[in-house]
Motif scaffolding. Sequence first.
Motif, PDB file in Angstrom:
ATOM      1  N   PRO A 137      11.115   3.715  10.636  1.00  0.00           N
ATOM      2  CA  PRO A 137      12.128   4.619  10.077  1.00  0.00           C
ATOM      3  C   PRO A 137      12.203   5.959  10.803  1.00  0.00           C
ATOM      4  N   GLY A 138      13.396   6.558  10.712  1.00  0.00           N
ATOM      5  CA  GLY A 138      13.554   7.970  11.066  1.00  0.00           C
ATOM      6  C   GLY A 138      13.174   8.799   9.851  1.00  0.00           C
ATOM      7  N   TYR A 139      13.809   9.954   9.663  1.00  0.00           N
ATOM      8  CA  TYR A 139      13.459  10.794   8.510  1.00  0.00           C
ATOM      9  C   TYR A 139      14.041  10.192   7.233  1.00  0.00           C
ATOM     10  N   VAL A 140      13.141   9.875   6.298  1.00  0.00           N
ATOM     11  CA  VAL A 140      13.520   9.216   5.046  1.00  0.00           C
ATOM     12  C   VAL A 140      13.389  10.223   3.903  1.00  0.00           C
ATOM     13  N   ASP A 141      14.259  10.093   2.923  1.00  0.00           N
ATOM     14  CA  ASP A 141      14.272  11.026   1.806  1.00  0.00           C
ATOM     15  C   ASP A 141      13.134  10.698   0.823  1.00  0.00           C
ATOM     16  N   ASN A 175       2.071   0.132   4.110  1.00  0.00           N
ATOM     17  CA  ASN A 175       3.006   1.261   4.132  1.00  0.00           C
ATOM     18  C   ASN A 175       2.313   2.610   4.003  1.00  0.00           C
ATOM     19  N   ALA A 176       1.138   2.649   3.372  1.00  0.00           N
ATOM     20  CA  ALA A 176       0.470   3.945   3.143  1.00  0.00           C
ATOM     21  C   ALA A 176       0.314   4.682   4.466  1.00  0.00           C
ATOM     22  N   GLY A 177       0.622   5.946   4.445  1.00  0.00           N
ATOM     23  CA  GLY A 177       0.513   6.723   5.681  1.00  0.00           C
ATOM     24  C   GLY A 177       0.576   8.189   5.369  1.00  0.00           C
ATOM     25  N   ALA A 179       5.856   1.644  10.196  1.00  0.00           N
ATOM     26  CA  ALA A 179       5.442   2.514  11.313  1.00  0.00           C
ATOM     27  C   ALA A 179       6.338   3.749  11.295  1.00  0.00           C
ATOM     28  N   SER A 180       7.106   3.967  12.352  1.00  0.00           N
ATOM     29  CA  SER A 180       7.959   5.159  12.422  1.00  0.00           C
ATOM     30  C   SER A 180       8.770   5.106  13.713  1.00  0.00           C
ATOM     31  N   VAL A 181       9.821   5.888  13.745  1.00  0.00           N
ATOM     32  CA  VAL A 181      10.559   6.075  14.989  1.00  0.00           C
ATOM     33  C   VAL A 181       9.624   6.629  16.078  1.00  0.00           C
ATOM     34  N   PRO A 220      -5.977   0.930  -7.716  1.00  0.00           N
ATOM     35  CA  PRO A 220      -6.177   2.216  -7.047  1.00  0.00           C
ATOM     36  C   PRO A 220      -7.283   2.130  -5.997  1.00  0.00           C
ATOM     37  N   ALA A 221      -7.044   2.727  -4.850  1.00  0.00           N
ATOM     38  CA  ALA A 221      -8.053   2.739  -3.782  1.00  0.00           C
ATOM     39  C   ALA A 221      -7.657   3.755  -2.729  1.00  0.00           C
ATOM     40  N   ASP A 222      -8.683   4.325  -2.091  1.00  0.00           N
ATOM     41  CA  ASP A 222      -8.454   5.156  -0.902  1.00  0.00           C
ATOM     42  C   ASP A 222      -8.693   4.255   0.305  1.00  0.00           C
ATOM     43  N   GLY A 237      -2.763   2.553  -4.036  1.00  0.00           N
ATOM     44  CA  GLY A 237      -2.650   3.965  -3.665  1.00  0.00           C
ATOM     45  C   GLY A 237      -3.815   4.684  -4.318  1.00  0.00           C
ATOM     46  N   ARG A 238      -3.945   5.985  -4.033  1.00  0.00           N
ATOM     47  CA  ARG A 238      -5.105   6.690  -4.591  1.00  0.00           C
ATOM     48  C   ARG A 238      -4.875   7.161  -6.020  1.00  0.00           C
ATOM     49  N   ASP A 239      -3.620   7.425  -6.398  1.00  0.00           N
ATOM     50  CA  ASP A 239      -3.330   8.042  -7.695  1.00  0.00           C
ATOM     51  C   ASP A 239      -2.903   6.970  -8.711  1.00  0.00           C
ATOM     52  N   THR A 287       0.848  -1.198   0.000  1.00  0.00           N
ATOM     53  CA  THR A 287       0.000   0.000   0.000  1.00  0.00           C
ATOM     54  C   THR A 287       0.885   1.249   0.000  1.00  0.00           C
ATOM     55  N   GLY A 288       0.364   2.308  -0.606  1.00  0.00           N
ATOM     56  CA  GLY A 288       1.171   3.528  -0.730  1.00  0.00           C
ATOM     57  C   GLY A 288       2.367   3.290  -1.626  1.00  0.00           C
ATOM     58  N   ALA A 289       2.126   2.546  -2.720  1.00  0.00           N
ATOM     59  CA  ALA A 289       3.237   2.061  -3.560  1.00  0.00           C
ATOM     60  C   ALA A 289       3.653   3.038  -4.646  1.00  0.00           C
ATOM     61  N   GLY A 290       2.966   4.178  -4.741  1.00  0.00           N
ATOM     62  CA  GLY A 290       3.225   5.078  -5.855  1.00  0.00           C
ATOM     63  C   GLY A 290       4.458   5.958  -5.720  1.00  0.00           C
ATOM     64  N   GLN A 291       5.043   5.995  -4.559  1.00  0.00           N
ATOM     65  CA  GLN A 291       6.232   6.852  -4.355  1.00  0.00           C
ATOM     66  C   GLN A 291       6.920   6.448  -3.053  1.00  0.00           C
TER      67      GLN A 291
HETATM   68  P1  NAP Z   1       4.878   9.511   0.977  1.00  0.00           P
HETATM   69  O1  NAP Z   1       5.994   9.825   0.067  1.00  0.00           O
HETATM   70  O2  NAP Z   1       3.963  10.609   1.385  1.00  0.00           O
HETATM   71  O3  NAP Z   1       3.996   8.323   0.379  1.00  0.00           O
HETATM   72  C1  NAP Z   1       2.859   7.883   1.062  1.00  0.00           C
HETATM   73  C2  NAP Z   1       2.062   6.979   0.157  1.00  0.00           C
HETATM   74  O4  NAP Z   1       0.852   6.609   0.834  1.00  0.00           O
HETATM   75  C3  NAP Z   1       1.700   7.630  -1.133  1.00  0.00           C
HETATM   76  O5  NAP Z   1       2.027   6.739  -2.168  1.00  0.00           O
HETATM   77  C4  NAP Z   1       0.194   7.837  -1.032  1.00  0.00           C
HETATM   78  O6  NAP Z   1      -0.332   7.657  -2.319  1.00  0.00           O
HETATM   79  C5  NAP Z   1      -0.232   6.738  -0.067  1.00  0.00           C
HETATM   80  N1  NAP Z   1      -1.441   7.058   0.671  1.00  0.00           N
HETATM   81  C6  NAP Z   1      -1.630   8.086   1.550  1.00  0.00           C
HETATM   82  N2  NAP Z   1      -2.888   8.094   1.976  1.00  0.00           N
HETATM   83  C7  NAP Z   1      -3.525   7.055   1.380  1.00  0.00           C
HETATM   84  C8  NAP Z   1      -4.846   6.560   1.412  1.00  0.00           C
HETATM   85  N3  NAP Z   1      -5.789   7.139   2.161  1.00  0.00           N
HETATM   86  N4  NAP Z   1      -5.153   5.463   0.664  1.00  0.00           N
HETATM   87  C9  NAP Z   1      -4.209   4.877  -0.098  1.00  0.00           C
HETATM   88  N5  NAP Z   1      -2.945   5.308  -0.182  1.00  0.00           N
HETATM   89  C10 NAP Z   1      -2.605   6.394   0.548  1.00  0.00           C
HETATM   90  O7  NAP Z   1       5.401   8.840   2.302  1.00  0.00           O
HETATM   91  P2  NAP Z   1       6.682   7.936   2.646  1.00  0.00           P
HETATM   92  O8  NAP Z   1       7.692   8.823   3.238  1.00  0.00           O
HETATM   93  O9  NAP Z   1       7.045   7.043   1.530  1.00  0.00           O
HETATM   94  O10 NAP Z   1       6.025   7.136   3.862  1.00  0.00           O
HETATM   95  C11 NAP Z   1       5.571   5.813   3.776  1.00  0.00           C
HETATM   96  C12 NAP Z   1       5.283   5.335   5.187  1.00  0.00           C
HETATM   97  O11 NAP Z   1       6.444   5.506   5.979  1.00  0.00           O
HETATM   98  C13 NAP Z   1       4.168   6.102   5.900  1.00  0.00           C
HETATM   99  O12 NAP Z   1       3.394   5.214   6.667  1.00  0.00           O
HETATM  100  C14 NAP Z   1       4.933   7.056   6.805  1.00  0.00           C
HETATM  101  O13 NAP Z   1       4.178   7.418   7.945  1.00  0.00           O
HETATM  102  C15 NAP Z   1       6.125   6.212   7.158  1.00  0.00           C
HETATM  103  N6  NAP Z   1       7.298   6.982   7.592  1.00  0.00           N
HETATM  104  C16 NAP Z   1       7.849   7.916   6.777  1.00  0.00           C
HETATM  105  C17 NAP Z   1       8.962   8.629   7.234  1.00  0.00           C
HETATM  106  C18 NAP Z   1       9.642   9.698   6.400  1.00  0.00           C
HETATM  107  O14 NAP Z   1      10.529  10.374   6.935  1.00  0.00           O
HETATM  108  N7  NAP Z   1       9.309   9.876   5.138  1.00  0.00           N
HETATM  109  C19 NAP Z   1       9.473   8.379   8.506  1.00  0.00           C
HETATM  110  C20 NAP Z   1       8.889   7.410   9.307  1.00  0.00           C
HETATM  111  C21 NAP Z   1       7.788   6.714   8.828  1.00  0.00           C
HETATM  112  P3  NAP Z   1      -1.562   8.519  -2.921  1.00  0.00           P
HETATM  113  O15 NAP Z   1      -1.361   9.940  -2.488  1.00  0.00           O
HETATM  114  O16 NAP Z   1      -1.491   8.291  -4.387  1.00  0.00           O
HETATM  115  O17 NAP Z   1      -2.744   7.869  -2.308  1.00  0.00           O
END
Ligand code: NAP
Length: 249
Positions: free
Chosen positions: A177-181, A82-84, A133-135, A53-55, A32-34, A7-11
């Motif tokens: 994870p901590g802060y991810v790019d 993973n979506a978050g 999840a997250s730190v 695709p799904a919300d 993912g939604r997009d 989930t959340g596989a688009g980026q």
């Molecule tokens: P991101 O770049 O914002 O990507 C999040 C993905 O989740 C997007 O592909 C988005 O796709 C999808 N998403 C969000 N809401 C959704 C919904 N309601 N239904 C379906 N898909 C949904 O985030 P990321 O940094 O890769 O984070 C991925 C995960 O790691 C998250 O759970 C985040 O909390 C966790 N995390 C991130 C960090 C960080 O520093 N980046 C640190 C700790 C944990 P659409 O917009 O297309 O739906």
Amino acid sequence: MAVALVTGAGQGIGRATALRLSVAGHRVALVGRDPAKLDAVAAELAGEALCVPADLTDAGAPDHVFGAVEREWGAVGVLVANAGTGLAAPLVETTDELWRTMLEVNLTAPFRCIRRAVPGMTAQGWGRVVVVASVVAKRGERQVAAYSASKHGVLGLVRAAADELARTGVTVNAVCPGYVDTPMTDATVATMGERLGKDPAQARALLARRQPIGRLIDPDEVAAAVLACVDNAAITGQGINVDGGTVQS
Ligand code: NAP
């Protein structure tokens, strides 16, 4: 090789994980939604891909998504929830709506996906659930009370599910994870910059310095930890830190 659903596989982390799963030989369903983002990732995969695709905040989404995958490939063996989403606000400015959004996306949606995935996994006698999840599932952080609460909650869900499923061949873990790019961190950088009066490069450097290793985590480093959970039947009920040394446990 298994049927995997990310989930959340688009980026970001979801994309990196889908790529690794595909290189490892798994069929990968992308959620993912997009749809355009999912199609772009599907084109990058080494093997078979399915875009659904799904919300995931819709209560019926897990049934729709898992049903679509089962019709094409059979039961899902690997679920990467993973979506978050992460929104920041001081505690006293955290609205009910912000609170609800954090819990719905980061806690309720993974719960519903896991509940839908488990019967297919136990029937096969093999399954892997990995929640991103997250730190802040391990420590609280200022300005993100709702996000921290949702991530603490999802780690509790992982631990309970792992215990309940321990003798079924299904493992349940989280990576923290901590802060991810990723694009999520780009948004954090922009907000921080505005709040502190810094340009994006300065705000990004500040964020990097918050981690003991002095840099942001690469999405592929998180994906590697997810794959370690998929490949190792003896790891279950864990929250594996991929945070550059922020939390020592
Ligand atoms: P991101 O770049 O914002 O990507 C999040 C993905 O989740 C997007 O592909 C988005 O796709 C999808 N998403 C969000 N809401 C959704 C919904 N309601 N239904 C379906 N898909 C949904 O985030 P990321 O940094 O890769 O984070 C991925 C995960 O790691 C998250 O759970 C985040 O909390 C966790 N995390 C991130 C960090 C960080 O520093 N980046 C640190 C700790 C944990 P659409 O917009 O297309 O739906």
